[in-house]
Structures are given as structure tokens and as C-alpha cells.
Design a protein around this motif. Structure first.
Motif, short mmCIF file in Angstrom:
data_model
loop_
_atom_site.label_atom_id
_atom_site.label_comp_id
_atom_site.label_asym_id
_atom_site.label_seq_id
_atom_site.Cartn_x
_atom_site.Cartn_y
_atom_site.Cartn_z
N GLY A 31 12.29 1.67 19.12
CA GLY A 31 12.74 3.06 19.11
C GLY A 31 12.14 3.89 17.99
O GLY A 31 12.57 5.03 17.79
N ALA A 32 11.18 3.33 17.27
CA ALA A 32 10.62 4.02 16.10
C ALA A 32 9.88 5.29 16.53
O ALA A 32 9.00 5.25 17.38
CB ALA A 32 9.66 3.10 15.35
N GLY A 33 10.26 6.39 15.90
CA GLY A 33 9.57 7.66 16.17
C GLY A 33 8.65 8.06 15.05
O GLY A 33 8.01 9.12 15.09
N SER A 34 8.57 7.20 14.02
CA SER A 34 7.70 7.50 12.88
C SER A 34 7.16 6.19 12.32
O SER A 34 7.68 5.10 12.59
CB SER A 34 8.49 8.23 11.80
OG SER A 34 9.50 7.39 11.26
N LEU A 35 6.13 6.33 11.50
CA LEU A 35 5.55 5.15 10.86
C LEU A 35 6.54 4.50 9.92
O LEU A 35 6.58 3.27 9.80
CB LEU A 35 4.29 5.54 10.09
CG LEU A 35 2.96 5.40 10.84
CD1 LEU A 35 1.82 5.90 9.98
CD2 LEU A 35 2.73 3.95 11.23
N GLU A 36 7.35 5.32 9.24
CA GLU A 36 8.32 4.77 8.29
C GLU A 36 9.30 3.83 8.97
O GLU A 36 9.63 2.75 8.44
CB GLU A 36 9.07 5.90 7.58
CG GLU A 36 8.24 6.71 6.60
CD GLU A 36 7.26 7.65 7.28
OE1 GLU A 36 6.29 8.09 6.61
OE2 GLU A 36 7.46 7.96 8.48
N ALA A 37 9.78 4.20 10.15
CA ALA A 37 10.71 3.34 10.89
C ALA A 37 10.02 2.05 11.33
O ALA A 37 10.62 0.97 11.30
CB ALA A 37 11.26 4.10 12.10
N LEU A 38 8.76 2.18 11.72
CA LEU A 38 8.00 1.00 12.14
C LEU A 38 7.76 0.07 10.95
O LEU A 38 7.85 -1.16 11.08
CB LEU A 38 6.67 1.43 12.75
CG LEU A 38 5.90 0.37 13.54
CD1 LEU A 38 6.73 -0.14 14.71
CD2 LEU A 38 4.58 0.93 14.03
N TYR A 39 7.46 0.66 9.79
CA TYR A 39 7.29 -0.14 8.58
C TYR A 39 8.57 -0.90 8.25
O TYR A 39 8.55 -2.08 7.90
CB TYR A 39 6.92 0.76 7.40
CG TYR A 39 5.52 1.33 7.43
CD1 TYR A 39 4.52 0.79 8.23
CD2 TYR A 39 5.20 2.44 6.63
CE1 TYR A 39 3.25 1.34 8.24
CE2 TYR A 39 3.92 2.98 6.64
CZ TYR A 39 2.95 2.43 7.44
OH TYR A 39 1.69 2.96 7.44
N ALA A 40 9.72 -0.21 8.35
CA ALA A 40 11.01 -0.84 8.04
C ALA A 40 11.29 -1.99 9.00
O ALA A 40 11.76 -3.06 8.60
CB ALA A 40 12.13 0.20 8.12
N ALA A 41 10.99 -1.79 10.28
CA ALA A 41 11.21 -2.84 11.27
C ALA A 41 10.33 -4.06 10.98
O ALA A 41 10.79 -5.21 11.09
CB ALA A 41 10.91 -2.29 12.68
N ALA A 42 9.08 -3.79 10.63
CA ALA A 42 8.17 -4.90 10.31
C ALA A 42 8.68 -5.68 9.10
O ALA A 42 8.64 -6.92 9.09
CB ALA A 42 6.76 -4.36 10.03
N PHE A 43 9.17 -4.98 8.09
CA PHE A 43 9.67 -5.63 6.88
C PHE A 43 10.89 -6.51 7.19
O PHE A 43 10.97 -7.66 6.75
CB PHE A 43 10.03 -4.58 5.83
CG PHE A 43 10.46 -5.14 4.51
CD1 PHE A 43 9.53 -5.43 3.54
CD2 PHE A 43 11.81 -5.37 4.25
CE1 PHE A 43 9.92 -5.95 2.31
CE2 PHE A 43 12.21 -5.89 3.03
CZ PHE A 43 11.27 -6.19 2.06
#
Length: 467
Positions: free
Chosen positions: A110-122
Motif C-alpha cells: 500500500g506504499a504511496g511514497s518511497l518513505e513508506a516503502l523504505y520503512a516496509a523494507a526495514f
């Protein structure tokens, strides 16, 4: 340390391995989830690089390197407290981490931004570290010596299956759909853990003797006589506790005990460091982009899937060879083949730089063969055995120190994956792989000098007390 005591017991009592295999398959959903995460970035980066109107986030090469490597940074952070977390119980910890692991993938989908994607990866990386450490410890503690190496190899095969699934699904799904698919395995881990027992060693360590006896009986089969094995386990764990509480007699606070832990720490951390700088992690996270640049006519997604499939077959073969050929010969052959294959790949890239695609077309088999040899060799030896040794070399109470090796592994993998783009700019693609080949050669020397053979040996808590 020999395995004669327990092997004699097992041969006399004709034990069943069925429930040990079942328990291993149940917890292997964890490594499967780890493999899905490891293979996610390779196909997902291409999808993420597309413009927003086509479903992507238009990421740059550097942003893509963060997507690939942040999971490893999360794994480094997760590996630091995982040794302490082992005190909660092996099975309980796997069950507890399953839901946040799945939730990380839902966040990515559901990531709408790179920041959310970075958090999910972490977050997914943090959960991966816990799973990767606990699973081989669980399996090594429930398995009998005759099958321990093979069952631990099953967990590595499960990871390779996850990697292959990511490569295959990545050819048909976009980055959001692939994230949803990756959430299934950790979600299934929760009910799977409810079907298997905690390890008898851990239960005895916590003073839960009745539960430990029940768990051991379940693992050995209803018809097995576990009286003698249980007595050995109980006596050794009680003795280790008494010794621990008496530092002057060689307990955990004594100089002798600290020296005894030095070799396991050196061997496991050294292997983890060297294997992560030999390029295998880079290929896992950048397989499709790398193959797209080096192959002229073969499809990169299909080639990556073929590599993943052979890794699975190599892992299955390793499961047999680990307990027949031994750990040390496999590590030696694996390191040597990896060094040769990586050097060959770098040489090919260097030689064909000025060539056109038409001139290179007939030679696609050369880089493909180098990649296959390297990945198969890794899956046969260095990959599974590095993790297996964590459960075999450390004493029961200090087994949480395996978290140090886990942290070294993920820390080095993060540096390796994150710096790949920068190293390529500085050394060229050929130079990077020549560097990886040199590291693999150092790994070969390290194996020959420092790594002991543990085939058929008993875990410390399973040894018969001296009379």
C-alpha cells in the motif's frame, strides 16, 4: 566430541524421523518468507522505476539501491537483540514474529511514497533476521545427529524456494502485487508453529521437565523409547547450569569458558563476513538487472528463475551430502568453485565490453554458466553450512551468541548490496566481480585453517556424561 553414544541409542531403538521432518517443514515457512523478501527487490526495482502513471514510483538507481539494501539494515538491527530473544523460546519467537513480518509486506503493497516503502523494507528485514537465526537453532535442537545436517539444509532450500518464487512471480506481477504475494508465507508461519512442540533442550533449560519429555516423545515417534536420551539431555543441562553458577570451576564467567567461546565466534562470524562479500547477496538483490546487462538474447527473468531452480536442487543435494561427505569438504569445494566462477564472470565482462550485442549473442552461455556455478556452489556449501554451524558450535546457554554472527552477516550484506552501485562506478562491473573472486579465495583459506568438521557430532547437551 563423538557421536557414538547417541547414534548407538538411536540404532538400537529404531527411531522415526517423520515428526522431525514435519516440524522442520513447519518452521521452514519462516525461511521461505525470508527468501521471498530476498528476491523481491530484483524484479520489483524494474517495476518501481516506471513512471507513476504506469504504477511505478519513478525511482533512480541510487533509490533502488536503498530499496534493495534497507531490508539488510533492518536485519542488522534485528540481529542484535535476537540472541536475547531466544530466551523467549524458539517456537514462540517464530510465532510472534510472523504477524509483523506479514504486516511489513502489507505496508509495502500500500506504499504511496518511497518513505513508506523504505520503512516496509526495514521492518521485513528486521523480522527476517529473527527468523534466520532462530530456525536453524530450532532444527538443530530437535534433530538427531544422523539427519541434523540434512534437516538444517531444508531450511536453506526453503529460502531458495522463496527466492525462486519471487523471480517467477516478478515476471508477471508488479511491485505491489508481489508484496502481497510475499505476505502469505509469514502469515502461514503462525498456525504452523502451533502444530509443533518447543525444543526439549529449551524446555529443560527452563525447568519444564514434563513438557520436555512430551516434546521429545513427539519428535522421536510414539513407539520410541526416549528414556535414555532424555536422561542424557537432563543430566547434561543440569550439569551445565551447575558449572555456570561456579565460575572458578569453568563456568560461563571463567577465562576458560570465554576462551572456549572464542573459536565458535571466530568461525561463524568469519564465514558470515566472507560469504556476504563474495557477491552472492548482490546477485540475489540485482539478479534481473545484472543478467539484462550481460545476456544478449536470453530473457533475464527466465535466466534468474533458472538460477533459482538450480539453487533449490543444489540445496537438496547439500542436505544429503552434509551428513555423508561432511561440512569441511563441501565448504572447501564450494569456496573454490565460487572464486573460479566469479573470476570467469568478471573476465567475460571485461573482454566483451567493446563488442556489439550481435557479436556477444553466441556467448550468452559463458556468463550464464559462471552465474550458475557460483550460485550452485554457494547453495551446496558456504550458504547452508554457515548457518548450520551456529547451532552446532555454540553451547546451549550461549547459543544466543549466534546473534553476533547473524548481525555480522546482515551488516556485511547491507554494505555489499548498498555499495555495489558505487563499486561498479569505481572499478567497473568486471573489477567488482574480480574483487568478489578474491574474497572467495580468502574464504577458502579461512575454511582450511579455522573451520572444524562437525559431521555426526553430538550437540554439547546431548553428550553422555563422563563416568
Amino acid at each position: 566430541m563423538t557421536s557414538s553414544t547417541l547414534e548407538l541409542i538411536y540404532s538400537q531403538k529404531s527411531p522415526s524421523y517423520g515428526t522431525q521432518i514435519l516440524a522442520t517443514l513447519a518452521v521452514s515457512l519462516g525461511p521461505l518468507a525470508v527468501g521471498l523478501g530476498k528476491g523481491y527487490s530484483s524484479p520489483a526495482i524494474a517495476s518501481l522505476a516506471t513512471p507513476a502513471e504506469h504504477g511505478g514510483l519513478a525511482i533512480s538507481a541510487q533509490q533502488g539501491s536503498w530499496v534493495a539494501s534497507l531490508s539488510l539494515l533492518g536485519a542488522l538491527v534485528g540481529g542484535l537483540p535476537s540472541g536475547l530473544a531466544l530466551r523467549l523460546g524458539r517456537r514462540r519467537l517464530l510465532a510472534a514474529v510472523s504477524v509483523p513480518f506479514a504486516a511489513a509486506w502489507w505496508l509495502a503493497a500500500g506504499a504511496g511514497s518511497l518513505e513508506a516503502l523504505y520503512a516496509a523494507a526495514f521492518i521485513s528485514g528486521l523480522c527476517s533476521a529473527l527468523v534466520a537465526l532462530v530456525t536453524p537453532v530450532y532444527v538443530s535442537e530437535i534433530a538427531q545427529p544422523a539427519v541434523r545436517g540434512g534437516l538444517c539444509a531444508v531450511t536453506k532450500v526453503a529460502s531458495n524456494v522463496g527466492l525462486l518464487l519471487s523471480f517467477l512471480l516478478g515476471g508477471a506481477l508488479d511491485w505491489q502485487q508481489l508484496a502481497l504475494a510475499a505476505s502469505v508465507a509469514p502469515l502461514l508461519l503462525l498456525p504452523a508453529c502451533c502444530l509443533v512442540p518447543e525444543t526439549p533442550s529449551y524446555l529443560l533449560l527452563r525447568g519444564q521437565e514434563r513438557q520436555a519429555r512430551v516434546a521429545l516423545q513427539w519428535l522421536r515417534g510414539p513407539g520410541a523409547d526416549v528414556t535414555e536420551e532424555f536422561s542424557i539431555l537432563r543430566a547434561n543441562i543440569l550439569r551445565s547450569e551447575e558449572t555456570r553458577e561456579t565460575p572458578t570451576a569453568g563456568g560461563s564467567g571463567s577465562v576458560e569458558a570465554r576462551r572456549a567461546l572464542l573459536r565458535p565466534v571466530l568461525v561463524t562470524c568469519g564465514l558470515m563476513l566472507l560469504q556476504k562479500f563474495c557477491g552472492v547477496s548482490v546477485f540475489s538483490f540485482y539478479a534481473v538487472p545484472l543478467l539484462s546487462r550481460t545476456l544478449s538474447h536470453l530473457d533475464a527473468h527466465g535466466a534468474a528463475a533458472a538460477v533459482g531452480l538450480l539453487q533449490i536442487l543444489a540445496g537438496l543435494t547439500s542436505g544429503v551430502l552434509i551428513d555423508t561427505v561432511g561440512r569441511l569438504p563441501l565448504l572447501t569445494i564450494s569456496s573454490a568453485l565460487m572464486s573460479a566462477a566469479l573470476a570467469g564472470f568478471g573476465t567475460f565482462v571485461y573482454v566483451v565490453q567493446p563488442w556489439t550485442d550481435a557479436e556477444r549473442a553466441a556467448l550468452d552461455w559463458v556468463p550464464m554458466s559462471c552465474v550458475l556455478v557460483c550460485q550452485v556452489a554457494f547453495s551446496l556449501g558456504v550458504g547452508p553450512i554457515s548457518w548450520l554451524l551456529i547451532g552446532e558450535l555454540f553451547p546451549l546457554r550461549q547459543r544466543g551468541l549466534g546473534a553476533l554472527a547473524s548481525s555480522v552477516s546482515y551488516g556485511c550484506a547491507f554494505v555489499s548490496v548498498k555499495t555495489f552501485v558505487d563499486l561498479e562506478r569505481a572499478l567497473g562491473l568486471h573489477g567488482v566481480f574480480w574483487l568478489y573472486a578474491a574474497v572467495s579465495a580468502v574464504c577458502l583459506v579461512f575454511v582450511l585453517v579455522f573451520v572444524p568438521e562437525t559431521r555426526g557430532t553430538e550437540l554439547p547437551e546431548m553428550e553422555k556424561a563422563p563416568s
